[in-house]
Design an enzyme around this catalytic site. Sequence first.
Site, PDB file in Angstrom:
ATOM      1  N   PRO A 118      36.102  22.058  83.614  1.00 57.53           N
ATOM      2  CA  PRO A 118      37.567  21.953  83.578  1.00 57.53           C
ATOM      3  C   PRO A 118      38.194  22.086  82.190  1.00 57.53           C
ATOM      4  CG  PRO A 118      36.615  19.777  83.745  1.00 57.53           C
ATOM      5  CD  PRO A 118      35.461  20.730  83.744  1.00 57.53           C
ATOM      6  N   CYS A 119      37.360  22.163  81.159  1.00 57.35           N
ATOM      7  CA  CYS A 119      37.896  22.231  79.793  1.00 57.35           C
ATOM      8  C   CYS A 119      38.894  23.388  79.670  1.00 57.35           C
ATOM      9  CB  CYS A 119      36.751  22.472  78.804  1.00 57.35           C
ATOM     10  SG  CYS A 119      36.579  21.157  77.596  1.00 57.35           S
ATOM     11  N   GLY A 120      40.066  23.091  79.210  1.00 56.25           N
ATOM     12  CA  GLY A 120      41.019  24.174  78.972  1.00 56.25           C
ATOM     13  C   GLY A 120      41.872  24.525  80.165  1.00 56.25           C
ATOM     14  N   THR A 121      41.601  23.908  81.322  1.00 58.30           N
ATOM     15  CA  THR A 121      42.395  24.221  82.514  1.00 58.30           C
ATOM     16  C   THR A 121      43.878  24.044  82.255  1.00 58.30           C
ATOM     17  OG1 THR A 121      40.631  23.534  84.023  1.00 58.30           O
ATOM     18  CG2 THR A 121      42.853  23.585  84.910  1.00 58.30           C
TER      19      THR A 121
END
Lengths: 223, 356
Positions: free
Chosen positions: A175-178
């Site tokens: 989910p990083c940067g979502t």
Amino acid sequence: MDSAGEVLNDGKITLEGFTVAARAFADKWKRHNLSFPSWSWVPLINRTLLKKEECYLSLEKIIILSSLEGSAEEESLGVTADWWEKEESIDHTVLVQNVEDEAHYYDYHIVYSASYMVPMLYFRGYSSDGKPLSLDVIKRDLPSSSVSLLLESKWTFITQEEHPYLNRPWFKLHPCGTEEWIKLLSESSSSDGCQMPVELYLVSWFSVVGQVVGLRTPLEMLI
Amino acid sequence: MIFVFQVGELVRRKGSVGEKRMAVKYVWEGAIPLQIHLHKSEVASHPPPPPALVLAPRIGYLPLLVHLIKPYFKDSLPPGEDSIWFDYKGLPLKWYIPTGVLFDLLCAEPERPWNLTIHFRGYPSNVLIPCEGEDSVKWNFVNSLKEAAYIINGNCKNVMNMSQSDQEDLWTSVMNGDLDTYTRLSPKIKMGNIEDEFSRKASVSSPQSRQGGTEIDVAGQVKTARVPVRLYVRSVSKDFENLEDVPEMDTWDEISYLNRPVQFLRKEGKCFTLRDAIESLLPEYIRDRAQRSGEEGEQRTTDASDVSQETRGELKLVRIQGIEMKLEIPFSWVVNNLMNPEFYLHISVLVKEPQR
């Protein structure tokens, strides 16, 4: 409930917002994807310890058939021609013979992450006897763009982790940067700089994320 | 090495730097004596090898002990490639959970030494995610650190901006239990921290003050913050007299795992306690406020107050770093002193289910 309070300025979403967005997403999917199975809203019923509004979206038993050449065609029972990724037509007699051997089943879960405050996609693949598919096999079913991304970053793109509720290994899209690209989507799609309405949050999110695993979002859903 | 710790004593004194370092030092030095048996199906020598005795750091992870354990058994193993995993009374152990947490959770009555079984074959990949040795453990640590950063700061830029060598050194300090190196490096992570309840100074200009989920009032005092917590809840249906009477766990389905931040609230004149933190995650186990002496309660809903204590659920035991916690302790102290190196506070809870 004020939708501005549910979708945050930085692209994140609250649990309440996720619940609203998920129902809207499931409804629109049902209306515009008549040939595809629908998403169900799974409550965590055996968990007396969790708040009752804790749920996740589930889409299960999607079949991906592997053709003889080893490249994947995406199909579900009764799906229309718009959904095929490749242009070659499939030899239907061959399909019928091979369904038992080559059919790969996929389950997709959309789960809210309280830490990242965004949705997360979990998925797993298994063959007709229920045996889990390895990442190597799954890669052959993924669009080629996803595969090259996977090759570049082993630890940060698709990873094998434990499902947050089911105690089994699943694959997860990191989910990083979502929230950053959701924010970009939100800014580019609204002319007056308005907040993305919460009903469209998951639809927009899935229009990007779904492509990674080869699931297309019909344009009508984005209205 | 038995880890005994007088939490009440330490909390009563005003938190000075010296005392805080002492608490953290105890945490880092905490260890569990393990007695590791090779699974009988893998014993290919006669006589079978005796068990390995290993002291496992509480803040460490089981796969990191393999290099200490394998020499005991390598001559007894059948030929083939290793895929190592551990079990406790048949329950496969999740390798990414810190060893101390596994012990606190699975041994209601602490077992010393803790008897575990090691396997070198037959990895249960339908239930356990794969482990490729130290690399997997390190990746898991860094990802947990990033997730904690998201919770505390709203993003993980602080971790991403660390140099590769600093990240490596940080991980090595955790692997080796080297608190001095970790303490020297941790300011580089730039993770905000909660103001200790005892501290009178409002560190408004402090570079450590939290952003992201933090609300600051007019006076500049930090009012709310999000705290990374991993809660492991084991429930029993019947009450018990002694911890030895708690039934054994057969599957991980008996544990409810909550990986969810606690919203830390500071109200004027009111201390946010460990109980407040746990009740925010487990609303079904909120104790009847009327039963607590001398406390201002919030308004209870009518259905909740009609339920008697027997039919409501009950928190039986709360363990953090092996300590049975008094729930009235200020949550800020608990977090600042008892969290793990990846900035997560792991809490093991034993509850009695509400009767329905």
